[in-house]
Design a protein around this motif. Structure first.
Motif, short mmCIF file in Angstrom:
data_model
loop_
_atom_site.label_atom_id
_atom_site.label_comp_id
_atom_site.label_asym_id
_atom_site.label_seq_id
_atom_site.Cartn_x
_atom_site.Cartn_y
_atom_site.Cartn_z
N MET A 1 36.37 40.83 34.81
CA MET A 1 35.47 40.23 35.77
C MET A 1 36.14 40.20 37.15
O MET A 1 37.35 40.15 37.27
CB MET A 1 35.10 38.82 35.34
N ALA A 2 35.31 40.20 38.17
CA ALA A 2 35.81 40.25 39.54
C ALA A 2 36.45 38.91 39.94
O ALA A 2 36.14 37.86 39.37
CB ALA A 2 34.67 40.60 40.48
N ASN A 3 37.30 38.99 40.95
CA ASN A 3 38.11 37.86 41.38
C ASN A 3 37.82 37.53 42.85
O ASN A 3 38.01 38.38 43.72
CB ASN A 3 39.59 38.23 41.18
N PHE A 4 37.39 36.30 43.11
CA PHE A 4 37.07 35.87 44.47
C PHE A 4 38.28 35.92 45.40
O PHE A 4 38.15 36.32 46.56
CB PHE A 4 36.50 34.44 44.45
N ILE A 5 39.44 35.52 44.93
CA ILE A 5 40.63 35.46 45.78
C ILE A 5 40.93 36.83 46.38
O ILE A 5 41.23 36.95 47.58
CB ILE A 5 41.86 34.93 44.99
N ASP A 6 40.86 37.89 45.58
CA ASP A 6 41.10 39.24 46.10
C ASP A 6 40.03 39.63 47.13
O ASP A 6 40.32 40.26 48.14
CB ASP A 6 41.12 40.26 44.96
N ALA A 7 38.79 39.25 46.85
CA ALA A 7 37.68 39.62 47.73
C ALA A 7 37.74 38.88 49.07
O ALA A 7 37.51 39.49 50.12
CB ALA A 7 36.35 39.33 47.03
N ARG A 66 26.76 36.21 42.25
CA ARG A 66 27.32 36.21 40.89
C ARG A 66 28.59 37.06 40.80
O ARG A 66 28.80 37.79 39.83
CB ARG A 66 26.28 36.67 39.88
N GLY A 67 29.43 36.96 41.82
CA GLY A 67 30.65 37.76 41.88
C GLY A 67 31.53 37.63 40.66
O GLY A 67 32.09 38.62 40.18
N ASP A 68 31.65 36.42 40.12
CA ASP A 68 32.50 36.21 38.93
C ASP A 68 31.97 36.96 37.71
O ASP A 68 32.74 37.22 36.77
CB ASP A 68 32.60 34.72 38.58
N ASP A 69 30.69 37.29 37.71
CA ASP A 69 30.07 37.93 36.55
C ASP A 69 29.95 39.44 36.68
O ASP A 69 29.47 40.11 35.76
CB ASP A 69 28.67 37.34 36.32
N ILE A 70 30.38 39.98 37.81
CA ILE A 70 30.35 41.43 38.00
C ILE A 70 31.64 42.02 37.47
O ILE A 70 32.73 41.54 37.80
CB ILE A 70 30.14 41.78 39.49
N THR A 71 31.53 43.02 36.62
CA THR A 71 32.72 43.55 35.94
C THR A 71 33.62 44.37 36.86
O THR A 71 34.83 44.35 36.71
CB THR A 71 32.33 44.40 34.71
N SER A 72 33.06 45.05 37.83
CA SER A 72 33.85 45.87 38.75
C SER A 72 34.26 45.06 39.98
O SER A 72 33.40 44.57 40.72
CB SER A 72 33.03 47.09 39.20
N ASN A 78 32.14 44.62 47.38
CA ASN A 78 31.22 45.27 48.30
C ASN A 78 29.93 44.47 48.44
O ASN A 78 29.43 44.29 49.55
CB ASN A 78 30.96 46.70 47.84
N ILE A 79 29.39 44.01 47.35
CA ILE A 79 28.17 43.20 47.41
C ILE A 79 28.46 41.90 48.17
O ILE A 79 27.68 41.50 49.05
CB ILE A 79 27.62 42.93 46.00
N PHE A 80 29.57 41.26 47.87
CA PHE A 80 29.95 40.01 48.54
C PHE A 80 30.11 40.22 50.05
O PHE A 80 29.54 39.49 50.86
CB PHE A 80 31.24 39.47 47.92
N ASP A 81 30.88 41.23 50.42
CA ASP A 81 31.13 41.48 51.84
C ASP A 81 29.83 41.80 52.57
O ASP A 81 29.63 41.36 53.71
CB ASP A 81 32.14 42.61 52.02
#
Length: 162
Positions: A1-7, A66-72, A78-81
């Motif tokens: 799952m994706a990580n907010f801290i990195d993003a 739903r960044g935490d739920d996106i596997t990539s 990219n969606i978050f930004d």
């Protein structure tokens, strides 16, 4: 799952960090860490801390896409930004339209998440970059005063696939 801290580290850098700006004709108005007065009219933008900005980005952008739920991680970032740059509903609707998710209601729910998580990173990134550039061009076609931001927007979109 994706990580907010990195993003968030990447997005804060794109948003100019702690620099306070108030650019004429920028619809956002005063901005710091990418948080604009227009979006948060009761917030003291000039004195905004990085932690406050991170908290806003987590609650109002990352969680809503739903960044935490996106596997990539790449797709989530990219969606978050893009949500930070265009708004959550606009971004979500662009993703849904691109992936032919019906209804394209601007809300990343379970159905949208399932389709997003089936995407190949490279294909998603290339298609989404083109969709974003088209959207930015449409903003400028509707309001020529926004054209001065087009190159920056396009560079930001292309940076995701570079």
């Amino acid at each position: 799952m994706a990580n907010f801290i990195d993003a968030i580290v990447k997005t804060l850098a794109k948003e100019g960090g702690a620099k306070f700006t108030d650019v004429p004709n920028d619809r956002g108005g005063a901005t710091k860490f990418g948080i604009s007065q227009a979006a948060y009219p009761t917030l003291d933008i000039r004195n905004l801390t990085e932690q406050q900005a991170r908290d806003i980005y987590k609650r109002d952008y990352w969680d809503r896409v739903r960044g935490d739920d996106i596997t990539s991680q790449l797709i989530a970032e990219n969606i978050f930004d893009t949500a930070v740059n265009m708004g959550v509903r606009t971004t979500s609707r662009l993703v849904q339209n691109m992936l032919e998710i019906d209804p394209a209601d601007g809300v990343i729910g379970s159905a949208s998440l399932g389709v997003i998580n089936q995407q190949a990173e490279k294909d998603f990134m290339l298609k989404f970059t083109l969709i974003k550039i088209g959207y930015y061009a449409s903003i400028c076609n509707k309001n020529r005063e926004q054209s001065k931001f087009l190159l920056g927007w396009v560079n930001r979109a292309l940076g995701a696939v570079a």
